[in-house]
Design a protein around this motif. Structure first.
Motif, mmCIF file in Angstrom:
data_model
loop_
_atom_site.group_PDB
_atom_site.id
_atom_site.type_symbol
_atom_site.label_atom_id
_atom_site.label_comp_id
_atom_site.label_asym_id
_atom_site.label_seq_id
_atom_site.Cartn_x
_atom_site.Cartn_y
_atom_site.Cartn_z
ATOM 1 N N ALA A 9 -4.699 -3.358 8.318
ATOM 2 C CA ALA A 9 -4.355 -4.661 8.892
ATOM 3 C C ALA A 9 -3.159 -5.217 8.125
ATOM 4 O O ALA A 9 -2.832 -4.747 7.038
ATOM 5 C CB ALA A 9 -5.540 -5.612 8.792
ATOM 6 N N ALA A 10 -2.513 -6.223 8.702
ATOM 7 C CA ALA A 10 -1.334 -6.812 8.064
ATOM 8 C C ALA A 10 -1.490 -8.312 7.962
ATOM 9 O O ALA A 10 -2.320 -8.931 8.640
ATOM 10 C CB ALA A 10 -0.065 -6.467 8.849
ATOM 11 N N SER A 11 -0.712 -8.917 7.071
ATOM 12 C CA SER A 11 -0.735 -10.363 6.894
ATOM 13 C C SER A 11 0.540 -10.977 7.451
ATOM 14 O O SER A 11 1.564 -10.308 7.580
ATOM 15 C CB SER A 11 -0.865 -10.722 5.406
ATOM 16 N N ASP A 12 0.467 -12.240 7.798
ATOM 17 C CA ASP A 12 1.648 -13.008 8.195
ATOM 18 C C ASP A 12 2.089 -13.865 7.015
ATOM 19 O O ASP A 12 1.250 -14.428 6.314
ATOM 20 C CB ASP A 12 1.328 -13.914 9.389
ATOM 21 N N PRO A 13 3.365 -14.070 6.753
ATOM 22 C CA PRO A 13 4.491 -13.488 7.490
ATOM 23 C C PRO A 13 5.066 -12.242 6.814
ATOM 24 O O PRO A 13 6.079 -11.722 7.248
ATOM 25 C CB PRO A 13 5.504 -14.623 7.447
ATOM 26 N N THR A 14 4.418 -11.761 5.731
ATOM 27 C CA THR A 14 5.015 -10.698 4.919
ATOM 28 C C THR A 14 4.753 -9.303 5.466
ATOM 29 O O THR A 14 5.407 -8.351 5.067
ATOM 30 C CB THR A 14 4.476 -10.762 3.490
ATOM 31 N N ASP A 15 3.749 -9.166 6.357
ATOM 32 C CA ASP A 15 3.336 -7.857 6.856
ATOM 33 C C ASP A 15 2.834 -6.943 5.744
ATOM 34 O O ASP A 15 2.896 -5.721 5.854
ATOM 35 C CB ASP A 15 4.465 -7.167 7.619
ATOM 36 N N GLN A 16 2.327 -7.535 4.668
ATOM 37 C CA GLN A 16 1.664 -6.733 3.651
ATOM 38 C C GLN A 16 0.430 -6.094 4.272
ATOM 39 O O GLN A 16 -0.294 -6.717 5.047
ATOM 40 C CB GLN A 16 1.244 -7.598 2.459
ATOM 41 N N LEU A 17 0.174 -4.823 3.954
ATOM 42 C CA LEU A 17 -0.926 -4.090 4.549
ATOM 43 C C LEU A 17 -2.209 -4.268 3.745
ATOM 44 O O LEU A 17 -2.189 -4.283 2.514
ATOM 45 C CB LEU A 17 -0.572 -2.608 4.649
ATOM 46 N N TYR A 18 -3.317 -4.392 4.464
ATOM 47 C CA TYR A 18 -4.624 -4.562 3.834
ATOM 48 C C TYR A 18 -5.610 -3.563 4.420
ATOM 49 O O TYR A 18 -5.618 -3.291 5.623
ATOM 50 C CB TYR A 18 -5.152 -5.978 4.061
ATOM 51 N N SER A 19 -6.469 -3.042 3.574
ATOM 52 C CA SER A 19 -7.497 -2.116 4.016
ATOM 53 C C SER A 19 -8.622 -2.874 4.715
ATOM 54 O O SER A 19 -8.807 -4.075 4.540
ATOM 55 C CB SER A 19 -8.075 -1.366 2.814
ATOM 56 N N TRP A 20 -9.382 -2.140 5.509
ATOM 57 C CA TRP A 20 -10.557 -2.725 6.150
ATOM 58 C C TRP A 20 -11.564 -3.165 5.079
ATOM 59 O O TRP A 20 -12.255 -4.162 5.262
ATOM 60 C CB TRP A 20 -11.210 -1.716 7.080
ATOM 61 N N SER A 21 -11.642 -2.410 4.002
ATOM 62 C CA SER A 21 -12.566 -2.774 2.928
ATOM 63 C C SER A 21 -12.213 -4.136 2.338
ATOM 64 O O SER A 21 -13.098 -4.947 2.037
ATOM 65 C CB SER A 21 -12.548 -1.709 1.832
ATOM 66 N N HIS A 22 -10.921 -4.394 2.164
ATOM 67 C CA HIS A 22 -10.488 -5.700 1.663
ATOM 68 C C HIS A 22 -10.889 -6.798 2.642
ATOM 69 O O HIS A 22 -11.421 -7.845 2.237
ATOM 70 C CB HIS A 22 -8.977 -5.719 1.451
ATOM 71 N N VAL A 23 -10.630 -6.571 3.923
ATOM 72 C CA VAL A 23 -10.971 -7.571 4.932
ATOM 73 C C VAL A 23 -12.481 -7.794 4.972
ATOM 74 O O VAL A 23 -12.952 -8.936 5.078
ATOM 75 C CB VAL A 23 -10.444 -7.151 6.317
ATOM 76 N N ALA A 24 -13.257 -6.717 4.852
ATOM 77 C CA ALA A 24 -14.711 -6.843 4.854
ATOM 78 C C ALA A 24 -15.205 -7.686 3.684
ATOM 79 O O ALA A 24 -16.169 -8.459 3.818
ATOM 80 C CB ALA A 24 -15.357 -5.462 4.808
ATOM 81 N N THR A 25 -14.537 -7.581 2.556
ATOM 82 C CA THR A 25 -14.892 -8.425 1.410
ATOM 83 C C THR A 25 -14.618 -9.894 1.710
ATOM 84 O O THR A 25 -15.431 -10.775 1.415
ATOM 85 C CB THR A 25 -14.108 -7.990 0.164
ATOM 86 N N VAL A 26 -13.474 -10.151 2.328
ATOM 87 C CA VAL A 26 -13.095 -11.527 2.671
ATOM 88 C C VAL A 26 -14.069 -12.132 3.674
ATOM 89 O O VAL A 26 -14.423 -13.315 3.582
ATOM 90 C CB VAL A 26 -11.652 -11.549 3.240
ATOM 91 N N THR A 27 -14.516 -11.330 4.639
ATOM 92 C CA THR A 27 -15.347 -11.843 5.729
ATOM 93 C C THR A 27 -16.840 -11.592 5.524
ATOM 94 O O THR A 27 -17.638 -11.833 6.440
ATOM 95 C CB THR A 27 -14.912 -11.211 7.064
ATOM 96 N N HIS A 28 -17.216 -11.079 4.336
ATOM 97 C CA HIS A 28 -18.622 -10.834 3.999
ATOM 98 C C HIS A 28 -19.260 -9.807 4.932
ATOM 99 O O HIS A 28 -20.401 -9.965 5.357
ATOM 100 C CB HIS A 28 -19.425 -12.137 4.027
ATOM 101 N N ARG A 29 -18.533 -8.757 5.240
ATOM 102 C CA ARG A 29 -19.054 -7.679 6.059
ATOM 103 C C ARG A 29 -19.201 -6.399 5.243
ATOM 104 O O ARG A 29 -18.727 -6.309 4.101
ATOM 105 C CB ARG A 29 -18.140 -7.450 7.268
ATOM 106 N N THR A 30 -19.801 -5.382 5.832
ATOM 107 C CA THR A 30 -20.046 -4.109 5.163
ATOM 108 C C THR A 30 -19.163 -3.030 5.775
ATOM 109 O O THR A 30 -19.204 -2.796 6.993
ATOM 110 C CB THR A 30 -21.522 -3.704 5.300
#
Length: 250
Positions: free
Chosen positions: A41-62
């Protein structure tokens, strides 16, 4: 990069043994390992790339092999991932280079790789072109020849076929005049591995041997998990994470 005879890819279709929505529907049977590579996944506005694992940590998912982005991204409230979703139907350019650099070391030299590109990708849709085809232009001649020529046919999908080296993986789009796309299928002459990136999915399946799987799974710049050939990739595959309407813990 050159055009290839589509008959060279006919070995794949008989090995697509599963129902649509499974790994087995897009990746050929007969390999020892199947690895799911997650498109970042990417962030706005820098388009830095993020792993699904990182996003899952942010959103409290597994995070798990059959995770689905809709659940990983979280609910529509303040805890939902606020940035871009993973790209569907293609590998990010940086990930393409990284993955194929690994795969280049896992084949028997001399290495030639075949690249399949779905016929429905924008380059081939003549009716959608912003300008008429120029019969004197080399790129336009190539587009017309491929679009009108024979296709490698799979259930629900048809592809044109190109050939080159692993280093050409990130140049497939440029060869077709559309740098936003990447190959949807790829395999070397020795069939040591096979890449499948379906146009409807936000991850890529790699069929390979144990050594290749281990290298991909432990690579610091690739997010990947092992998945069975019978594993599911459809929107209802994630039975671990709650649906998006569920309230997250505080």
């Amino acid at each position: 990069m050159k055009e290839a005879d589509v008959e060279l890819g006919e070995w794949i279709r008989p090995q697509l043994t599963g129902q649509w929505g499974t790994v087995a529907a897009i990746s050929p049977a007969g390999y020892l390992n199947y690895v799911r590579i997650f498109h970042p996944a990417a962030s706005d506005p820098t388009d830095q790339l993020y792993s699904w694992s990182h996003v899952a940590t942010v959103t409290h998912r597994t995070m798990h092999p059959q995770a689905q982005w809709q659940q990983i991204a979280g609910d529509s409230d303040s805890e939902r991932w606020p940035h871009k979703s993973p790209v569907i139907g293609r590998l990010h350019h940086s990930l393409t280079r990284t993955v194929f650099a690994v795969l280049a070391t896992k084949t028997t030299p001399p290495t030639e790789v075949y690249f399949g590109v779905w016929e429905g990708t924008g380059w081939a849709m003549h009716d959608d072109l912003t300008r008429p085809l120029d019969v004197g232009n080399e790129l336009d001649q190539r587009i017309a020849r491929l679009a009108q020529g024979p296709k490698l046919t799979h259930p629900g999908r048809s592809y044109v076929l190109l050939r080159g080296t692993p280093n050409d993986a990130d140049a497939v789009g440029a060869y077709l005049g559309d740098t936003t796309i990447s190959a949807h299928l790829a395999w070397p002459t020795d069939r040591a591995w096979c890449i499948s990136t379906d146009v409807d999915y936000d991850s890529t399946i790699l069929a390979c041997d144990h050594d290749t799987a281990e290298t991909i799974l432990t690579h610091p710049d690739i997010e990947a998990l092992p998945i069975p050939h019978t594993g599911r990739l459809d929107i209802n595959a994630d039975h671990i994470n709650p649906p998006r309407s569920t309230t997250f813990p505080s």
